[in-house]
Design a protein around this motif. Structure first.
Motif, PDB file in Angstrom:
ATOM      1  N   CYS A   1     -12.353  -0.097   1.267  1.00 14.94           N
ATOM      2  CA  CYS A   1     -11.061   0.573   1.187  1.00 14.94           C
ATOM      3  C   CYS A   1     -10.834   1.099  -0.219  1.00 14.94           C
ATOM      4  O   CYS A   1     -11.384   0.583  -1.191  1.00 14.94           O
ATOM      5  CB  CYS A   1      -9.915  -0.362   1.611  1.00 14.94           C
ATOM      6  SG  CYS A   1      -9.528  -1.651   0.413  1.00 14.94           S
ATOM      7  N   ASP A   2     -10.030   2.168  -0.299  1.00 17.44           N
ATOM      8  CA  ASP A   2      -9.670   2.792  -1.570  1.00 17.44           C
ATOM      9  C   ASP A   2      -8.199   3.162  -1.472  1.00 17.44           C
ATOM     10  O   ASP A   2      -7.834   4.127  -0.786  1.00 17.44           O
ATOM     11  CB  ASP A   2     -10.548   4.017  -1.825  1.00 17.44           C
ATOM     12  CG  ASP A   2     -10.253   4.681  -3.151  1.00 17.44           C
ATOM     13  OD1 ASP A   2      -9.474   4.114  -3.943  1.00 17.44           O
ATOM     14  OD2 ASP A   2     -10.781   5.783  -3.404  1.00 17.44           O
ATOM     15  N   GLN A   3      -7.326   2.386  -2.137  1.00 18.68           N
ATOM     16  CA  GLN A   3      -5.891   2.507  -1.931  1.00 18.68           C
ATOM     17  C   GLN A   3      -5.145   2.718  -3.245  1.00 18.68           C
ATOM     18  O   GLN A   3      -5.604   2.294  -4.313  1.00 18.68           O
ATOM     19  CB  GLN A   3      -5.340   1.237  -1.268  1.00 18.68           C
ATOM     20  CG  GLN A   3      -6.036   0.840   0.021  1.00 18.68           C
ATOM     21  CD  GLN A   3      -5.639  -0.553   0.471  1.00 18.68           C
ATOM     22  OE1 GLN A   3      -5.297  -1.409  -0.337  1.00 18.68           O
ATOM     23  NE2 GLN A   3      -5.685  -0.771   1.786  1.00 18.68           N
TER      24      GLN A   3
ATOM     25  N   PRO B   1     -12.656   5.756   2.885  1.00 15.47           N
ATOM     26  CA  PRO B   1     -13.728   5.045   2.169  1.00 15.47           C
ATOM     27  C   PRO B   1     -15.109   5.448   2.674  1.00 15.47           C
ATOM     28  O   PRO B   1     -15.275   5.833   3.838  1.00 15.47           O
ATOM     29  CB  PRO B   1     -13.438   3.580   2.480  1.00 15.47           C
ATOM     30  CG  PRO B   1     -12.794   3.609   3.831  1.00 15.47           C
ATOM     31  CD  PRO B   1     -12.001   4.890   3.884  1.00 15.47           C
TER      32      PRO B   1
ATOM     33  N   ARG C   1       0.839  -1.199   0.000  1.00 16.59           N
ATOM     34  CA  ARG C   1       0.000   0.000   0.000  1.00 16.59           C
ATOM     35  C   ARG C   1       0.874   1.250   0.000  1.00 16.59           C
ATOM     36  O   ARG C   1       1.805   1.377   0.790  1.00 16.59           O
ATOM     37  CB  ARG C   1      -0.921  -0.009   1.217  1.00 16.59           C
ATOM     38  CG  ARG C   1      -1.856   1.185   1.297  1.00 16.59           C
ATOM     39  CD  ARG C   1      -2.786   1.032   2.497  1.00 16.59           C
ATOM     40  NE  ARG C   1      -2.033   0.966   3.736  1.00 16.59           N
ATOM     41  CZ  ARG C   1      -1.617   2.028   4.432  1.00 16.59           C
ATOM     42  NH1 ARG C   1      -1.887   3.260   3.994  1.00 16.59           N
ATOM     43  NH2 ARG C   1      -0.947   1.870   5.550  1.00 16.59           N
TER      44      ARG C   1
ATOM     45  N   SER D   1      -3.832   5.621   1.301  1.00 15.74           N
ATOM     46  CA  SER D   1      -5.249   5.262   1.366  1.00 15.74           C
ATOM     47  C   SER D   1      -6.101   6.513   1.367  1.00 15.74           C
ATOM     48  O   SER D   1      -5.697   7.565   1.882  1.00 15.74           O
ATOM     49  CB  SER D   1      -5.541   4.445   2.630  1.00 15.74           C
ATOM     50  OG  SER D   1      -4.842   3.224   2.617  1.00 15.74           O
TER      51      SER D   1
ATOM     52  N   LYS E   1     -18.172   3.875   3.687  1.00 13.19           N
ATOM     53  CA  LYS E   1     -18.702   2.559   4.031  1.00 13.19           C
ATOM     54  C   LYS E   1     -20.224   2.495   3.939  1.00 13.19           C
ATOM     55  O   LYS E   1     -20.798   1.409   3.919  1.00 13.19           O
ATOM     56  CB  LYS E   1     -18.238   2.173   5.436  1.00 13.19           C
ATOM     57  CG  LYS E   1     -16.726   1.986   5.525  1.00 13.19           C
ATOM     58  CD  LYS E   1     -16.301   1.462   6.885  1.00 13.19           C
ATOM     59  CE  LYS E   1     -14.788   1.249   6.927  1.00 13.19           C
ATOM     60  NZ  LYS E   1     -14.332   0.718   8.239  1.00 13.19           N
TER      61      LYS E   1
END
Length: 349
Positions: free
Chosen positions: A240-242, A232, A226, A229, A234
Motif C-alpha cells: 500500500c501507498d497512502q 501499489p 487514511r 491511496s 505488488k
C-alpha cells in the motif's frame, strides 16, 4: 637500510598540526604545559591505535623500548603512565571532537562525487543510529545504562553515499536516541534514514520545516486515518501507498501535516515493513531502497569495532573515556585521508 621517514610520522602528516592548535586554543588546554602538550598526548593515543596496542601500559612500554625513535615520531622522550593518565583525565575531550570533525571535512572533500547507492538522488543521504559499548557499573558510575551495568553510546550520522561520518557524539548509555536529532546538522534537500527508536513526530516536523526529508520505520501502535491511496505495485512487494493524517492525542499537535505511509513485503526474508516519509514525489521503490541502504551504518560500526584495537579505555572518568574514543577516531580519519591520497598518487602515475 631504510633511511626515510617512519610510516607513523608520514600518516600524522595528514593530521594538520595548525588546525589542531586552533582547537586547543579554543579550550586553552596547553596552558602551563611545559613538555607534554596536547599534541604529544594525541600522538601517544594515535600510536597506540595504529600499532594495535591493547591498553595504555602496552603503548607506553612499546615507546620506552624504542627511545632512539621517539624524536622521529614527534614524541621526543618516553612518557610516564601517570603523565598520560592525568592528561586524559583533565584535558577537555572537546578538543579531539572538534579536530575529528575538521578531519572528516577534509575526507569528505576527497570523496566528493562518489556514490555507493543504487538510487540516484540530488540530495545527500544520511543514516542516523548509535552503537553501545558496555562498561562495568562499579567503575563507570557516571554512565548508567541498566540496573546492573553501565555503557556509553556512540551516536553517528553517516553519509551513505561516501561512508564518511558527518557527526559523532558520545553520551551515557541511558540517553534516548531520539534526543540526538536535536544535535545533528540538518541540510536542505537531504534524506535522513532512521529506525523505530527515533520516532518523534515533533522532531520530524523540525526536519520538515528545514525542507529536508526523513524515512523511518513506523511503530505498530501508530494511530492515523487514511486520506487517499495510490495504486501499489505488488510485483515489487509494495502492499500500500497512502497519504495519512496522525490521530494520536500528542502526535496530531506535534505533526499536523500529512505523511506518506508505505507498506512493503520483503519476499526474501518474509518480513513486512511499514515506512513513514514526508516526501510524496519519489517512487515507493526508492523509499524501500533507501531504508535497505541504512544497513551501511551497521557495517560502519562493525568496521570501527574491528579497527579500534584498544581493548580498554585509557581512564575511568567521563573525560578520559571520551578522550580515548575521539583520539582513536581521529587516527582512523587520518588513515582514511592518507589512503585516499595514496590512491590518488597511484592514479596520477
Amino acid at each position: 637500510m631504510n633511511k626515510g621517514r617512519m610510516a607513523f610520522a608520514k600518516i600524522m602528516d595528514f593530521a594538520s598540526r595548525d588546525i589542531f592548535k586552533i582547537c586547543v586554543n579554543c579550550y586553552k588546554d596547553n596552558y602551563k604545559a611545559k613538555e607534554f602538550t596536547c599534541w604529544k598526548q594525541f600522538l601517544c593515543m594515535s600510536f597506540g591505535q595504529l600499532t594495535h596496542r591493547q591498553n595504555m601500559s602496552d603503548t607506553l612500554l612499546c615507546l620506552k623500548l624504542n627511545p632512539d625513535k621517539l624524536y622521529h615520531l614527534g614524541i621526543g622522550k618516553a612518557i610516564n603512565k601517570s603523565t598520560l593518565s592525568h592528561a586524559n583525565e583533565s584535558r577537555d575531550w572537546r578538543i579531539y571532537q572538534d579536530y575529528a570533525l575538521k578531519l572528516i571535512d577534509q575526507a569528505k572533500k576527497m570523496y566528493e562525487g562518489d556514490n555507493q547507492l543504487e538510487v540516484n538522488l540530488r540530495g545527500r543521504v544520511f543514516a542516523l543510529d548509535s552503537t553501545t559499548a558496555d562498561l562495568c557499573l562499579e567503575v563507570f558510575l557516571w554512565a548508567p545504562f541498566r540496573s546492573t551495568k553501565a555503557a556509553v553510546k556512540i551516536h553517528t550520522l553517516l553519509d551513505l553515499k561516501t561512508s564518511i561520518p558527518e557527526f559523532i557524539f558520545i553520551s551515557e548509555g541511558n540517553i534516548h536516541d531520539a534526543k540526538m536529532m536535536d544535535l545533528i546538522p540538518l541540510q536542505k534537500g537531504s534524506y535522513y534514514i532512521m529506525i523505530k527508536a527515533y520516532v518523534d513526530f515533533e522532531r520530524f516536523y523540525t526536519i520538515r520545516q528545514e525542507k529536508a526529508y526523513f524515512v523511518v520505520r513506523a511503530k505498530e501502535n501508530l494511530q492515523f486515518k487514511r486520506i487517499k491511496s495510490r495504486t501499489p505495485d505488488k510485483t515489487i512487494g509494495i502492499l500500500c501507498d497512502q497519504d495519512i493524517l496522525l490521530t494520536g492525542i500528542n502526535s496530531t499537535n506535534k505533526y499536523p501535516e500529512h505523511l506518506r505511509r508505505i507498506k512493503f513485503y520483503d519476499a526474501e526474508f518474509e518480513r513486512t515493513f511499514v515506512f513513514l516519509t514526508n516526501h510524496f514525489k519519489i517512487k515507493t521503490q526508492t523509499v524501500t531502497q533507501l531504508y535497505k541502504h541504512r544497513w551501511g551504518i551497521e557495517l560502519f560500526f562493525k568496521w570501527i569495532k574491528q579497527n579500534l584495537k584498544i581493548q580498554c579505555f585509557w581512564g575511568s572518568s567521563e573525560n578520559a573515556v571520551k578522550n580515548s574514543n575521539m583520539g582513536c577516531h581521529i587516527s582512523l580519519c587520518s588513515g582514511i585521508n592518507s589512503k585516499k591520497e595514496i590512491e590518488a598518487d597511484k592514479l596520477s602515475i
